[in-house]
Design an enzyme around this catalytic site. Structure first.
Site, PDB file in Angstrom:
ATOM      1  N   HIS A 152     -15.601  19.500  -3.882  1.00  0.00           N
ATOM      2  CA  HIS A 152     -17.057  19.740  -3.818  1.00  0.00           C
ATOM      3  C   HIS A 152     -17.660  19.209  -2.497  1.00  0.00           C
ATOM      4  CE1 HIS A 152     -20.789  20.518  -6.488  1.00  0.00           C
ATOM      5  NE2 HIS A 152     -21.056  20.766  -5.221  1.00  0.00           N
TER       6      HIS A 152
ATOM      7  N   GLU B 131     -15.770  17.482 -12.807  1.00  0.00           N
ATOM      8  CA  GLU B 131     -15.649  16.818 -11.504  1.00  0.00           C
ATOM      9  C   GLU B 131     -15.771  15.319 -11.706  1.00  0.00           C
ATOM     10  OE1 GLU B 131     -18.331  18.496  -8.609  1.00  0.00           O
ATOM     11  OE2 GLU B 131     -17.561  20.500  -8.890  1.00  0.00           O
TER      12      GLU B 131
HETATM   13  N1  LIG Z   1     -20.329  23.494  -2.745  1.00  0.00           N
HETATM   14  C1  LIG Z   1     -21.364  22.967  -2.129  1.00  0.00           C
HETATM   15  O1  LIG Z   1     -21.276  21.875  -1.590  1.00  0.00           O
HETATM   16  C2  LIG Z   1     -22.643  23.763  -2.038  1.00  0.00           C
HETATM   17  C3  LIG Z   1     -23.576  23.445  -1.034  1.00  0.00           C
HETATM   18  C4  LIG Z   1     -24.755  24.178  -0.945  1.00  0.00           C
HETATM   19  C5  LIG Z   1     -25.022  25.194  -1.870  1.00  0.00           C
HETATM   20  N2  LIG Z   1     -24.116  25.452  -2.852  1.00  0.00           N
HETATM   21  C6  LIG Z   1     -24.365  26.541  -3.816  1.00  0.00           C
HETATM   22  O2  LIG Z   1     -24.183  27.782  -3.136  1.00  0.00           O
HETATM   23  C7  LIG Z   1     -24.916  28.801  -3.831  1.00  0.00           C
HETATM   24  C8  LIG Z   1     -25.716  29.641  -2.845  1.00  0.00           C
HETATM   25  O3  LIG Z   1     -26.707  28.832  -2.242  1.00  0.00           O
HETATM   26  P1  LIG Z   1     -27.903  29.519  -1.434  1.00  0.00           P
HETATM   27  O4  LIG Z   1     -28.598  28.448  -0.685  1.00  0.00           O
HETATM   28  O5  LIG Z   1     -27.403  30.706  -0.700  1.00  0.00           O
HETATM   29  O6  LIG Z   1     -28.821  30.002  -2.657  1.00  0.00           O
HETATM   30  P2  LIG Z   1     -29.976  31.091  -2.600  1.00  0.00           P
HETATM   31  O7  LIG Z   1     -30.913  30.751  -3.703  1.00  0.00           O
HETATM   32  O8  LIG Z   1     -30.518  31.236  -1.225  1.00  0.00           O
HETATM   33  O9  LIG Z   1     -29.207  32.460  -2.952  1.00  0.00           O
HETATM   34  C9  LIG Z   1     -28.761  32.770  -4.231  1.00  0.00           C
HETATM   35  C10 LIG Z   1     -28.742  34.289  -4.346  1.00  0.00           C
HETATM   36  O10 LIG Z   1     -28.218  34.621  -5.626  1.00  0.00           O
HETATM   37  C11 LIG Z   1     -28.869  35.810  -6.025  1.00  0.00           C
HETATM   38  N3  LIG Z   1     -28.706  36.069  -7.444  1.00  0.00           N
HETATM   39  C12 LIG Z   1     -29.488  35.680  -8.468  1.00  0.00           C
HETATM   40  N4  LIG Z   1     -29.005  36.165  -9.628  1.00  0.00           N
HETATM   41  C13 LIG Z   1     -27.894  36.880  -9.315  1.00  0.00           C
HETATM   42  C14 LIG Z   1     -26.967  37.614 -10.078  1.00  0.00           C
HETATM   43  N5  LIG Z   1     -27.081  37.729 -11.401  1.00  0.00           N
HETATM   44  N6  LIG Z   1     -25.958  38.196  -9.416  1.00  0.00           N
HETATM   45  C15 LIG Z   1     -25.812  38.108  -8.081  1.00  0.00           C
HETATM   46  N7  LIG Z   1     -26.679  37.422  -7.306  1.00  0.00           N
HETATM   47  C16 LIG Z   1     -27.705  36.818  -7.918  1.00  0.00           C
HETATM   48  C17 LIG Z   1     -30.320  35.585  -5.624  1.00  0.00           C
HETATM   49  O11 LIG Z   1     -31.021  36.823  -5.545  1.00  0.00           O
HETATM   50  C18 LIG Z   1     -30.131  34.920  -4.256  1.00  0.00           C
HETATM   51  O12 LIG Z   1     -30.175  35.899  -3.225  1.00  0.00           O
HETATM   52  C19 LIG Z   1     -25.758  28.072  -4.873  1.00  0.00           C
HETATM   53  O13 LIG Z   1     -25.102  28.154  -6.118  1.00  0.00           O
HETATM   54  C20 LIG Z   1     -25.758  26.639  -4.395  1.00  0.00           C
HETATM   55  O14 LIG Z   1     -25.977  25.735  -5.450  1.00  0.00           O
HETATM   56  C21 LIG Z   1     -22.936  24.777  -2.950  1.00  0.00           C
END
Ligand SMILES: NC(=O)c1ccc[n+]([C@@H]2O[C@H](COP(=O)([O-])OP(=O)(O)OC[C@H]3O[C@@H](n4cnc5c(N)ncnc54)[C@H](O)[C@@H]3O)[C@@H](O)[C@H]2O)c1
Length: 362
Positions: free
Chosen positions: A314, A295
């Protein structure tokens, strides 16, 4: 209770701007708190992104904070930041510091160890981007499966052509199977939104109880069953050592040729070299991607030559209302801390143990 002797020093940037901080902290100011806002100067959003990465890799001391911040911090009780670094040097300069608020989920820009040593609680806001990111994820699913972005691009280039509506992969959401890989905050918010679309939801998340999945209309699934059956594979896990390259060539190879792949989470969850191959060879119908292994994406990246992708830079978690929510979350937690010595999101709860540094006795 009022806050006549509380000075809040906030560092605004291109995302959480001065007016958003003023809006978020207006109740505290109305109750007597002093709000001083300093601009953290950045050339542009690319510069901001570069500083985020530099801070993540090298720590908060590697990136400069605004000139004059130390003098302003000297009598500040609260420091509020978004991305501007708060290293040990700045914390040390703030002799009366009681709380640090970080208006984002990750606190890599704050020297939490230095704060904890001084028993200064650090607040963050892990939930403020949920709605924004969930909305964007559903939007990306629709954009890719209904060719909305492709049709828009054509029209802007003077092309009126309905061919996308007849693409082999062209389909709506209704009646489809959506596979959610990761069912945390955003995964659950996506499931809530999808309930109105008449989809079947398969969920793979080894750490979520079945009851949570079923409550939101999902059916727990193994990863392989999800990959084999879903019309949409949506990655929403968190990037940790155990989830790096969770989706590689083997997993992509299990997907149906008519299925779409959506990643609005983190690039590191997916083997992008493999993803490029399956997209180029038409082994899946398409992908909607907000995050990338490099990125900004290089201008020569093969993804930019493909017809079967919808790409955004992003921004899934980015919105002005989300930034206001972040600043409000910090302001509201600050009030909780001052009023009751507890807060919803304290990164270093050990800083609150023992004799009170926060609360009415401040
Ligand atoms: N693109 C963006 O701008 C943006 C913005 C916010 C968050 N995000 C990303 O979105 C994602 C989700 O965020 P969130 O707040 O819901 O996170 P979160 O921590 O609430 O949820 C993550 C989930 O992944 C699960 N997990 C862990 N290991 C796993 C595996 N091996 N297989 C399947 N599931 C598994 C966990 O149990 C949890 O329920 C994160 O990667 C975060 O960094 C991206």
């Amino acid at each position: 209770m009022g806050y006549p002797r509380v000075k809040i020093l906030a560092f605004c940037d291109l995302c959480i701007t001065e007016d958003l901080y003023r809006q978020a902290f207006q109740d505290l100011v109305a109750q007597g708190a002093e709000l001083r806002i300093m601009q953290w100067e950045l050339a542009d959003l690319q510069d901001l992104r570069a500083k985020v990465i530099q801070t993540e890799r090298q720590g908060p001391q590697a990136v400069p904070y605004p000139a004059g911040a130390e003098a302003e911090a000297r009598d500040a009780n609260v420091l509020v930041t978004h991305i501007c670094p708060v290293p040990r040097k700045l914390i040390d300069a703030a002799g009366r510091l009681e709380v640090i608020g970080c208006a984002r989920s990750g606190v890599e820009n704050v020297d939490v160890a230095a704060a904890t040593q001084r028993r200064i609680p650090v607040l963050n806001c892990p939930t403020s981007k949920i709605s924004t990111a969930a909305d964007a994820t559903v939007g990306m699913m629709l954009a890719e499966c209904r060719s909305l972005a492709r049709a828009h691009r054509d029209m802007m280039q003077g092309v009126w052509d309905a061919r996308f509506a007849f693409f082999g992969g062209s389909m709506g959401l209704s009646g489809r199977k959506v596979g959610l890989v990761g069912f945390g905050n955003i995964g659950q918010a996506v499931a809530q939104r999808l309930q109105g679309f008449g989809v079947q939801m398969l969920v793979y998340d080894p750490y979520q109880p079945e009851s949570v999945i079923r409550q939101l209309g999902g059916a727990p699934s193994s990863l392989s069953d999800l990959l084999k059956n879903a019309d949409f594979v949506v990655v929403l896990a968190r990037l940790e050592e155990g989830t790096r390259n969770l989706i590689g060539m083997k997993e992509l190879g299990m997907m149906k040729q008519t299925a779409f792949f959506i990643n609005t989470a983190r690039a590191g969850l997916v083997d992008y070299a493999a993803l490029r191959v399956v997209l180029q060879e038409g082994r899946i119908a398409g992908a909607a991607l907000d995050v990338f292994d490099t990125e900004p994406l290089g201008l020569d990246d093969p993804l930019l030559k493909l017809q079967n992708v919808t790409l955004t830079p992003h921004v899934a978690g980015v919105s002005r209302s989300g930034y206001l929510r972040s600043a409000l979350d910090v302001a509201e937690d600050l009030v909780r801390l001052y009023e009751s010595r507890s807060a919803k999101h304290v990164v270093n709860p050990e800083a609150l143990q023992g004799a009170g540094r926060t609360g009415k006795e401040i």
